[in-house]
Scaffold this active site. Sequence first.
Site, short mmCIF file in Angstrom:
data_model
loop_
_atom_site.label_atom_id
_atom_site.label_comp_id
_atom_site.label_asym_id
_atom_site.label_seq_id
_atom_site.Cartn_x
_atom_site.Cartn_y
_atom_site.Cartn_z
N HIS A 82 -19.19 -71.05 113.51
CA HIS A 82 -20.17 -70.38 112.65
C HIS A 82 -20.02 -70.78 111.18
O HIS A 82 -21.00 -70.80 110.45
CB HIS A 82 -20.10 -68.86 112.86
CG HIS A 82 -20.56 -68.47 114.24
ND1 HIS A 82 -20.16 -67.32 114.88
CD2 HIS A 82 -21.40 -69.11 115.12
CE1 HIS A 82 -20.73 -67.26 116.09
NE2 HIS A 82 -21.48 -68.34 116.26
N SER A 112 -24.76 -66.77 116.82
CA SER A 112 -25.41 -67.87 116.09
C SER A 112 -26.88 -67.59 115.75
O SER A 112 -27.33 -67.95 114.65
CB SER A 112 -25.26 -69.18 116.87
OG SER A 112 -25.67 -69.04 118.21
N GLY A 165 -31.17 -74.30 128.52
CA GLY A 165 -31.11 -74.85 127.17
C GLY A 165 -31.18 -76.36 127.12
O GLY A 165 -31.75 -76.95 126.20
N ASP A 192 -24.38 -75.09 122.63
CA ASP A 192 -23.15 -74.30 122.73
C ASP A 192 -22.99 -73.72 124.14
O ASP A 192 -23.00 -72.50 124.32
CB ASP A 192 -23.23 -73.19 121.66
CG ASP A 192 -21.97 -72.35 121.59
OD1 ASP A 192 -20.91 -72.82 122.05
OD2 ASP A 192 -22.05 -71.22 121.07
#
Length: 282
Positions: free
Chosen positions: A18, A101, A145, A165
């Site tokens: 992050h 996120s 994704g 991720d």
Amino acid sequence: MKYRHACHAGNFADVVKHVVLVTLLTRLTGKDRPVFYLDTHAGRARYDLGSRDGAAEAARGILRLAGADTRGMPAPIRRYLELVRSFDPANETSLQIYPGSPCIAAALLRPEDHGALCDIEPGEAQLLAREFRGDRRFGVHCRDGFESLAALLPPKEKRGLVLIDPPYEEQLTDLERVASALVGTAERWPQGVLAAWYPIKLAAPIARFHRRLVDAGLKRLLAVELCVHPDDSRAGLNGSGVLLVNPPWKSDGDLRAALPALHAILAPDGGGRWRVDWLAGE
Ligand SMILES: C[S@@+](CC[C@H](N)C(=O)[O-])C[C@H]1O[C@@H](n2cnc3c(N)ncnc32)[C@H](O)[C@@H]1O
């Protein structure tokens, strides 16, 4: 058992990922033109650190950072901490809420920017959709994704960032999928900034992953890694990395300042290592 990010939210690897995200988006939004943000494995966007699940790992991650004196720290670390604290203003030192996120990106993006947030788990996608119901900048998708990369890119904004991720339930398969995703996306969207998170357990598969990307001819490749244990130790997760393709101008310098400061806090016994190295280009 299905991966549950709630057990890991705010751990040392989330902190590093992050801080990298804050660094990249700060640089990207420093220019006038709008940007597009794609989070391929977004998660639910907000985690309760007070729950039994999240507490233990966060104690060695975000809570360590929140308890440290960060006044002289590099700007991306201070900005990240300020942003995390803004989700839980009542709890300055013992944070209860940790933003994932999507929330971190939403806080940094401007009214003219847009984003797409994907999660394949219906429960996570539902919480994500609830979080972003009032925010017209974002679309929330319950979908794979990796498939979203081909479906949604390149964006009409032309500039922007993708965060990849995945949970790495099958580490080697996921590393292979991420490598293919990076190569395919860089071909489809050469101006895009790509960021892919990866766990570091054994050193050899990571070296192969890097080699595969260099051999594929990716032009600007930056490896950002922080380990809290020595490579190949049996701790489980020794560290983590974020592989960047085409990082924004000066973000390598930002990260070179941030990583040693993070390492000093996240590995107080001095174990492990950090690196910010160009694998290709500069
Ligand atoms: C590591 S967590 C994401 C954390 C989040 N990016 C953050 O930094 O706060 C991985 C997420 O990917 C989701 N997931 C697993 N397989 C997926 C797939 N094929 N496509 C999209 N999401 C997936 C999981 O449900 C989980 O919420």
